[in-house]
Design an enzyme around this catalytic site. Structure first.
Site, PDB file in Angstrom:
ATOM      1  CG  PHE A   1      -1.639   1.124   1.659  1.00 24.30           C
ATOM      2  CD1 PHE A   1      -3.019   1.187   1.168  1.00 24.30           C
ATOM      3  CD2 PHE A   1      -1.287   2.144   2.372  1.00 24.30           C
ATOM      4  CE1 PHE A   1      -3.956   2.197   1.391  1.00 24.30           C
ATOM      5  CE2 PHE A   1      -2.052   3.391   2.682  1.00 24.30           C
ATOM      6  CZ  PHE A   1      -3.270   3.387   2.388  1.00 24.30           C
ATOM      7  N   GLY A   2       0.879   2.057  -1.126  1.00 21.22           N
ATOM      8  CA  GLY A   2       1.755   2.980  -1.146  1.00 21.22           C
ATOM      9  C   GLY A   2       0.981   4.459  -1.017  1.00 21.22           C
TER      10      GLY A   2
ATOM     11  N   PRO B   1       8.661  10.538   0.746  1.00 21.96           N
ATOM     12  CG  PRO B   1      10.477  10.087  -1.035  1.00 21.96           C
ATOM     13  CD  PRO B   1       8.986  10.032  -0.828  1.00 21.96           C
TER      14      PRO B   1
ATOM     15  CB  THR C   1       4.375   6.941   3.691  1.00 23.41           C
ATOM     16  OG1 THR C   1       3.423   6.736   4.660  1.00 23.41           O
ATOM     17  CG2 THR C   1       5.314   8.041   4.377  1.00 23.41           C
TER      18      THR C   1
ATOM     19  CD  GLU D   1      -1.894   1.539   9.071  1.00 25.39           C
ATOM     20  OE1 GLU D   1      -2.737   2.402   9.060  1.00 25.39           O
ATOM     21  OE2 GLU D   1      -1.819   0.656   8.504  1.00 25.39           O
TER      22      GLU D   1
HETATM   23  P1  TGC Z   1      -8.826  16.034   6.263  1.00 27.20           P
HETATM   24  O1  TGC Z   1      -8.920  17.545   5.656  1.00 27.20           O
HETATM   25  O2  TGC Z   1      -9.004  15.841   7.466  1.00 27.20           O
HETATM   26  O3  TGC Z   1      -9.393  14.786   5.258  1.00 27.20           O
HETATM   27  C1  TGC Z   1      -9.428  14.938   3.742  1.00 27.20           C
HETATM   28  C2  TGC Z   1     -10.614  14.325   3.412  1.00 27.20           C
HETATM   29  O4  TGC Z   1     -10.582  12.895   3.977  1.00 27.20           O
HETATM   30  C3  TGC Z   1     -11.893  12.722   4.595  1.00 27.20           C
HETATM   31  N1  TGC Z   1     -11.616  11.938   5.674  1.00 27.20           N
HETATM   32  C4  TGC Z   1     -11.951  10.455   5.635  1.00 27.20           C
HETATM   33  N2  TGC Z   1     -12.576   9.935   4.933  1.00 27.20           N
HETATM   34  C5  TGC Z   1     -12.833   8.423   5.121  1.00 27.20           C
HETATM   35  N3  TGC Z   1     -12.330   7.993   6.465  1.00 27.20           N
HETATM   36  C6  TGC Z   1     -11.584   8.615   7.132  1.00 27.20           C
HETATM   37  N4  TGC Z   1     -10.899   8.116   8.172  1.00 27.20           N
HETATM   38  C7  TGC Z   1     -11.479   9.956   6.973  1.00 27.20           C
HETATM   39  N5  TGC Z   1     -10.552  10.994   7.430  1.00 27.20           N
HETATM   40  C8  TGC Z   1     -10.898  12.032   6.618  1.00 27.20           C
HETATM   41  C9  TGC Z   1     -12.323  14.169   4.947  1.00 27.20           C
HETATM   42  O5  TGC Z   1     -13.556  14.271   5.309  1.00 27.20           O
HETATM   43  C10 TGC Z   1     -11.757  14.951   3.821  1.00 27.20           C
HETATM   44  O6  TGC Z   1     -12.792  14.826   3.030  1.00 27.20           O
HETATM   45  P2  TGC Z   1     -13.274  15.924   1.812  1.00 27.20           P
HETATM   46  O7  TGC Z   1     -14.257  15.361   1.013  1.00 27.20           O
HETATM   47  O8  TGC Z   1     -13.651  17.067   2.457  1.00 27.20           O
HETATM   48  O9  TGC Z   1     -11.923  16.193   1.008  1.00 27.20           O
HETATM   49  O10 TGC Z   1      -7.287  15.851   5.919  1.00 27.20           O
HETATM   50  P3  TGC Z   1      -5.815  16.385   6.262  1.00 27.20           P
HETATM   51  O11 TGC Z   1      -5.046  16.648   4.992  1.00 27.20           O
HETATM   52  O12 TGC Z   1      -6.127  17.580   7.120  1.00 27.20           O
HETATM   53  O13 TGC Z   1      -5.132  15.054   7.103  1.00 27.20           O
HETATM   54  C11 TGC Z   1      -5.617  14.775   8.497  1.00 27.20           C
HETATM   55  C12 TGC Z   1      -4.833  13.784   9.170  1.00 27.20           C
HETATM   56  C13 TGC Z   1      -3.495  14.373   9.605  1.00 27.20           C
HETATM   57  C14 TGC Z   1      -5.546  13.166  10.164  1.00 27.20           C
HETATM   58  C15 TGC Z   1      -4.460  12.714   8.016  1.00 27.20           C
HETATM   59  O14 TGC Z   1      -3.777  12.961   6.996  1.00 27.20           O
HETATM   60  C16 TGC Z   1      -3.839  11.453   8.784  1.00 27.20           C
HETATM   61  O15 TGC Z   1      -4.202  10.563   9.406  1.00 27.20           O
HETATM   62  N6  TGC Z   1      -2.371  11.493   8.641  1.00 27.20           N
HETATM   63  C17 TGC Z   1      -1.465  10.215   9.290  1.00 27.20           C
HETATM   64  C18 TGC Z   1      -0.987   9.782   7.955  1.00 27.20           C
HETATM   65  C19 TGC Z   1      -1.045   8.095   8.216  1.00 27.20           C
HETATM   66  O16 TGC Z   1      -1.794   7.340   8.926  1.00 27.20           O
HETATM   67  N7  TGC Z   1      -0.402   7.392   7.277  1.00 27.20           N
HETATM   68  C20 TGC Z   1      -0.305   5.814   7.373  1.00 27.20           C
HETATM   69  C21 TGC Z   1       0.450   5.352   6.076  1.00 27.20           C
HETATM   70  S1  TGC Z   1       0.100   3.915   5.622  1.00 27.20           S
HETATM   71  C22 TGC Z   1       0.934   2.723   6.849  1.00 27.20           C
HETATM   72  O17 TGC Z   1       1.480   3.490   7.879  1.00 27.20           O
HETATM   73  C23 TGC Z   1       0.851   1.476   6.752  1.00 27.20           C
HETATM   74  S2  TGC Z   1       1.876   0.654   8.026  1.00 27.20           S
HETATM   75  C24 TGC Z   1       1.391  -0.932   7.604  1.00 27.20           C
HETATM   76  C25 TGC Z   1       1.681  -1.907   8.545  1.00 27.20           C
HETATM   77  O18 TGC Z   1       2.775  -2.479   8.217  1.00 27.20           O
HETATM   78  O19 TGC Z   1       0.910  -2.397   9.350  1.00 27.20           O
HETATM   79  P1  FAD Z   2       6.742  12.902   9.762  1.00 23.54           P
HETATM   80  O1  FAD Z   2       5.104  13.101   9.077  1.00 23.54           O
HETATM   81  O2  FAD Z   2       7.855  13.795   9.195  1.00 23.54           O
HETATM   82  O3  FAD Z   2       6.448  13.107  11.403  1.00 23.54           O
HETATM   83  C1  FAD Z   2       7.850  13.350  12.170  1.00 23.54           C
HETATM   84  C2  FAD Z   2       7.228  13.949  13.675  1.00 23.54           C
HETATM   85  O4  FAD Z   2       6.647  15.291  13.494  1.00 23.54           O
HETATM   86  C3  FAD Z   2       6.469  12.815  14.104  1.00 23.54           C
HETATM   87  O5  FAD Z   2       6.688  12.918  15.350  1.00 23.54           O
HETATM   88  C4  FAD Z   2       5.084  13.344  14.260  1.00 23.54           C
HETATM   89  O6  FAD Z   2       4.324  12.924  15.047  1.00 23.54           O
HETATM   90  C5  FAD Z   2       5.099  14.918  14.217  1.00 23.54           C
HETATM   91  N1  FAD Z   2       4.143  15.800  13.479  1.00 23.54           N
HETATM   92  C6  FAD Z   2       3.967  16.051  12.107  1.00 23.54           C
HETATM   93  N2  FAD Z   2       2.901  16.676  12.037  1.00 23.54           N
HETATM   94  C7  FAD Z   2       2.673  17.280  13.190  1.00 23.54           C
HETATM   95  C8  FAD Z   2       1.617  18.088  13.580  1.00 23.54           C
HETATM   96  N3  FAD Z   2       0.998  18.681  12.728  1.00 23.54           N
HETATM   97  N4  FAD Z   2       1.326  18.465  14.877  1.00 23.54           N
HETATM   98  C9  FAD Z   2       2.204  17.901  15.601  1.00 23.54           C
HETATM   99  N5  FAD Z   2       3.545  17.077  15.474  1.00 23.54           N
HETATM  100  C10 FAD Z   2       3.559  16.751  14.021  1.00 23.54           C
HETATM  101  N6  FAD Z   2       3.354   4.007   4.747  1.00 23.54           N
HETATM  102  C11 FAD Z   2       2.572   3.479   3.954  1.00 23.54           C
HETATM  103  O7  FAD Z   2       2.011   4.311   2.956  1.00 23.54           O
HETATM  104  N7  FAD Z   2       2.499   2.045   3.655  1.00 23.54           N
HETATM  105  C12 FAD Z   2       3.254   1.271   4.366  1.00 23.54           C
HETATM  106  O8  FAD Z   2       3.015   0.006   4.093  1.00 23.54           O
HETATM  107  C13 FAD Z   2       4.018   1.844   5.598  1.00 23.54           C
HETATM  108  N8  FAD Z   2       4.675   0.858   6.173  1.00 23.54           N
HETATM  109  C14 FAD Z   2       5.480   1.597   7.263  1.00 23.54           C
HETATM  110  C15 FAD Z   2       6.564   0.754   7.783  1.00 23.54           C
HETATM  111  C16 FAD Z   2       7.420   0.726   8.678  1.00 23.54           C
HETATM  112  C17 FAD Z   2       8.405   0.086   9.564  1.00 23.54           C
HETATM  113  C18 FAD Z   2       7.425   2.309   9.109  1.00 23.54           C
HETATM  114  C19 FAD Z   2       8.508   2.931  10.153  1.00 23.54           C
HETATM  115  C20 FAD Z   2       6.537   3.169   8.471  1.00 23.54           C
HETATM  116  C21 FAD Z   2       5.445   2.685   7.471  1.00 23.54           C
HETATM  117  N9  FAD Z   2       5.008   3.571   6.730  1.00 23.54           N
HETATM  118  C22 FAD Z   2       3.974   2.993   5.686  1.00 23.54           C
HETATM  119  C23 FAD Z   2       4.985   5.007   6.893  1.00 23.54           C
HETATM  120  C24 FAD Z   2       4.285   5.763   7.988  1.00 23.54           C
HETATM  121  O9  FAD Z   2       2.904   5.816   8.051  1.00 23.54           O
HETATM  122  C25 FAD Z   2       5.000   7.063   8.331  1.00 23.54           C
HETATM  123  O10 FAD Z   2       6.677   6.953   8.873  1.00 23.54           O
HETATM  124  C26 FAD Z   2       4.101   7.994   9.381  1.00 23.54           C
HETATM  125  O11 FAD Z   2       2.726   8.176   9.032  1.00 23.54           O
HETATM  126  C27 FAD Z   2       4.863   9.176   9.860  1.00 23.54           C
HETATM  127  O12 FAD Z   2       5.273   9.666   8.537  1.00 23.54           O
HETATM  128  P2  FAD Z   2       7.016  10.257   8.633  1.00 23.54           P
HETATM  129  O13 FAD Z   2       7.720   9.138   9.049  1.00 23.54           O
HETATM  130  O14 FAD Z   2       7.250  10.910   7.152  1.00 23.54           O
HETATM  131  O15 FAD Z   2       7.062  11.305  10.011  1.00 23.54           O
END
Ligand code: TGC
Ligand code: FAD
Length: 392
Positions: free
Chosen positions: A136-137, A141, A139, A371
């Site tokens: 799942f892509g 850089p 994130t 996540e």
């Molecule tokens: P924001 O303006 O709040 O929302 C944008 C649009 O999305 C809608 N929305 C949702 N829709 C469905 N489900 C949800 N949970 C939703 N949350 C928000 C929202 O209503 C809006 O819609 P529209 O129609 O108005 O455009 O977005 P933002 O840019 O302010 O960001 C909010 C924030 C910071 C909470 C969000 O970007 C976030 O959760 N950031 C964290 C990124 C993250 O979790 N990345 C994970 C990458 S994947 C991963 O890490 C896999 S690890 C897997 C593993 O190995 O287990």
């Molecule tokens: P940054 O976003 O640069 O954050 C750096 C620090 O700043 C953090 O402490 C954060 O909390 C803080 N910060 C950022 N914004 C704010 C704010 N507004 N207010 C206060 N503090 C803030 N991603 C995928 O898409 N798919 C995957 O399969 C996946 N697998 C992963 C596996 C591993 C082992 C790891 C380590 C990561 C993976 N990720 C994946 C990416 C992961 O989701 C990101 O690392 C995560 O979302 C944080 O992004 P970042 O590392 O760029 O940190």
């Protein structure tokens, strides 16, 4: 690693809240983890190698698409069964649970929910059986916590799309057969595309030198003028809400999963405290050690109640993003604290691979970041209770 003697803590008789099916699924997964994961995982983690041979067993226990309907190869189970499976698998290792979270919630879920019938039939059975591994892509850089800023993009070339950009930190990437990739179209709108290994210009370099999730393969997804067939676009949802919807499902699984790691560390420390003699008696007889154990089981019990209730809400399709955030954050936090306390209780032995604690602790340093980081989830809760958005 010492043999797997795990006894699951259930201080409030929570098994009484589970159905017969839940208990069957939980026990089958637990048995499989004891037989297939525990004996090998420390060695794979030490060598930083992905235990690819586990994929077929994970598929057999139903860990790939537990809640995807059976007609598409899934197990057709409810959300509590899904949670219990993630708990048991992460009790073995967070990296193995990661593989399942990505496959189920970040690859099968979007194809099932946002894909069309041809896409479901083409990909889901192969993902469920483990023949295909998915990634799942989202994130990039320069865009982690703020994925909406992504620069990966595609252009409409008439008979195909041309995809360019790069994703970073992608679980399963080096071994994936398919990737669900989030990219912007020419208007800046985010869409999901299914990219297949073998497409020209698509590469998946591995990320090395990790101290965490060493038995999970992490890498990049690089797209250099990749021609993606038009039928590979997920048609039924676009915008940032589409990937964020997948995260709700994966974060829910992590809320249960991290608890599994916590339970394993508690159980190990409890057993050790009864066996290790210092000053003429088991260390578990000293008040300071009892305080640690009492606090661990209290936090585990509170978190078990939270994830169970969240599962009920999820089954009723009432769980909110903010409720899921709270549970993910809480489970990972208590798990990390419990790992640290448990490691101290084992003294010097706690730093060795004879016990699972240090591996869990290092793994959880990724789980607390991916996540959505610990602080991002705090801000999601803050936004929910105040109605004020701290991100903008
Ligand atoms: P924001 O303006 O709040 O929302 C944008 C649009 O999305 C809608 N929305 C949702 N829709 C469905 N489900 C949800 N949970 C939703 N949350 C928000 C929202 O209503 C809006 O819609 P529209 O129609 O108005 O455009 O977005 P933002 O840019 O302010 O960001 C909010 C924030 C910071 C909470 C969000 O970007 C976030 O959760 N950031 C964290 C990124 C993250 O979790 N990345 C994970 C990458 S994947 C991963 O890490 C896999 S690890 C897997 C593993 O190995 O287990
Ligand atoms: P940054 O976003 O640069 O954050 C750096 C620090 O700043 C953090 O402490 C954060 O909390 C803080 N910060 C950022 N914004 C704010 C704010 N507004 N207010 C206060 N503090 C803030 N991603 C995928 O898409 N798919 C995957 O399969 C996946 N697998 C992963 C596996 C591993 C082992 C790891 C380590 C990561 C993976 N990720 C994946 C990416 C992961 O989701 C990101 O690392 C995560 O979302 C944080 O992004 P970042 O590392 O760029 O940190």
């Amino acid at each position: 690693m010492a043999s797997d003697l795990f006894q699951s803590p259930d201080y409030y008789n929570l098994d009484e809240l589970l159905s017969e099916e839940h208990i069957l699924v939980r026990n089958a997964t637990r048995d499989w983890v004891k037989k297939s994961v525990s004996p090998i995982i420390e060695d794979y983690a030490q060598r930083a190698e992905f235990p690819k041979q586990l994929l077929s067993g994970l598929a057999e226990v139903g860990a790939f698409g537990p809640y995807i309907p059976e007609e598409y190869g899934g197990a057709g189970l409810d959300q509590i069964s899904y949670g219990l499976m993630m708990q048991e698998i992460e009790r073995g290792d967070s990296g193995v649970r990661s593989t399942c979270s990505v496959q189920s919630s970040l690859v099968m879920y979007p194809i099932y929910t946002y894909g069309n019938e041809e896409q479901r039939k083409k990909y889901l059975p192969k993902l469920a059986s483990g023949e295909f591994l998915g990634s799942f892509g989202l994130t990039e850089p320069n865009f982690g916590s703020n994925p909406g800023g992504m620069i990966t993009n595609f252009k409409d070339m008439g008979d195909h799309y041309l995809l360019n950009g790069a994703k970073m930190w992608i679980s399963n990437a080096p071994y994936c057969d398919v990737a669900v990739v989030w990219a912007k179209d020419e208007t800046g709108r985010i869409h999901g595309l299914i990219v297949e290994r073998g497409m020209e210009g698509f590469t998946t370099p591995e990320t090395h030198n990790k101290w965490s999730l060493r038995a999970s393969a992490t890498g990049e997804l690089v797209f250099d003028n990749v021609k993606v067939p038009k039928e590979n676009l997920l048609p039924n949802k676009s915008g940032l809400g589409a990937p964020l919807g997948c995260l709700d499902s994966a974060r829910y699984g992590i809320a249960w999963g991290a608890l599994g790691a916590a339970m394993d560390c508690y159980d190990t420390a409890l057993r050790y405290s009864k066996e290790r003699i210092q000053f003429g008696k088991p260390i578990g007889g000293f008040q300071l050690q009892q305080k640690k154990l009492a606090e661990m089981i209290t936090e585990i019990t509170k978190a078990q109640l939270m994830v169970w209730r969240l599962g009920v809400l999820k089954n009723e399709k009432k769980a909110t993003t903010a409720q899921i955030s709270m549970a993910k954050r809480n489970s990972v936090e208590i798990a990390l604290n419990i790992c640290r306390e448990a490691r101290q209780m084992l003294g010097g032995m706690g730093i060795t691979g004879e016990y699972s604690i240090m591996r869990h602790m290092m793994n959880l340093e990724s789980v607390v970041t991916y996540e959505g980081t610990h602080d991002i989830h705090l801000l999601i809760t803050g936004m929910d209770v105040t109605g004020l958005n701290a991100f903008k």
